[in-house]
Scaffold this active site. Sequence first.
Site, PDB file in Angstrom:
ATOM      1  N   CYS A 185      14.608  -0.133   7.661  1.00  0.00           N
ATOM      2  CA  CYS A 185      15.777   0.631   8.089  1.00  0.00           C
ATOM      3  C   CYS A 185      16.605  -0.183   9.092  1.00  0.00           C
ATOM      4  CB  CYS A 185      15.337   1.990   8.619  1.00  0.00           C
ATOM      5  SG  CYS A 185      16.689   3.182   8.697  1.00  0.00           S
TER       6      CYS A 185
ATOM      7  N   HIS B  58      11.409   4.192   4.435  1.00  0.00           N
ATOM      8  CA  HIS B  58      10.391   4.099   5.495  1.00  0.00           C
ATOM      9  C   HIS B  58       8.976   4.258   4.933  1.00  0.00           C
ATOM     10  CE1 HIS B  58      12.894   4.395   9.199  1.00  0.00           C
ATOM     11  NE2 HIS B  58      13.746   5.001   8.398  1.00  0.00           N
TER      12      HIS B  58
ATOM     13  N   GLU C 230       6.250   3.625   6.396  1.00  0.00           N
ATOM     14  CA  GLU C 230       5.346   4.087   7.448  1.00  0.00           C
ATOM     15  C   GLU C 230       5.395   5.610   7.628  1.00  0.00           C
ATOM     16  OE1 GLU C 230       8.275   2.868   7.967  1.00  0.00           O
ATOM     17  OE2 GLU C 230       9.221   3.826   9.700  1.00  0.00           O
TER      18      GLU C 230
END
Lengths: 77, 221
Positions: B87, B195, B197
Amino acid sequence: MKTRVFVTLKNGVLDPQGKAIHHAIESLGFSGVHDVRAGRLIEIEHEPGLSTSDLETMCSKLLANMVIENFEIEQAA
Amino acid sequence: MRAAVIQFPGSNCDRDMAVAIRQIMGAETSLVWHREISLPDNLDLIAIPGGFSYGDYLRSGAMAARSPVMQAVVAAAHRGVPVLGVCNGFQILTEAGLLPGALMRNSGIRFVCRTVRLTVENSQSIFTSQYDSGESIAIPVAHHDGNYFADAETLDRIEGEGRIAFRYAEPVNGSSRDIAGILNDSGNVLGMMPHPERMIEDVHGGSDGRRLFEGLIRQIA
């Protein structure tokens, strides 16, 4: 001493913000506007001795992203 | 195994990234402040997290890319240390010149925050070895400036060299050729807007991001 740097999008790079501004202008009732492209004005106060080449380096290294933008330097009064 | 997550003023995915790296990879993970001029020794992974570094002043990622720690990150990337930018991290990597192109305002103007379908384009990289080529995965995005731009010649080159890691499988932000993530020419730097994560256990709504970190363990070990 003051220098103005104008940062604008290169031709061919789409400008969604300019497009949105264009729509907003039309929704205010103005007609006859063909296109709007948004850019950025940066004013730099500096010593008279600062060279044009230093200013250009500032622009190409930081103030403009040369992948998508051009810059123009204008000495202000 | 040792990893570093870089923190800038305005980073907000740094802790999530550190949790993912620690939990999945078992790596000793340091958070490194942007004013540092050096990184811990013998790093196996550097992660540039998401967020709004420097309030997105000037351009997203522009200020962070010129902060002191980035010189050490660029040097490490050139030595072959794996670097993952997610990002705002992707934006910073393009601004720092580690990846080609630029991330522009989303074509629909709006901030896009939702889980999107991605297609894995390259399953041969150190980051994507645990995915299948052509596989469809679900990973969240949350960005205003994710519209990937590069000139046609650059796009042809990265596409021809297999450097598109992920593509959007649905309209998201107007990215050229639906690019969601790209690799550098030596394959040790990945920038991606989605993302991974944030998708590492079922409570997140899925775990498709997990295999990116699992793949790195195998490649690094």
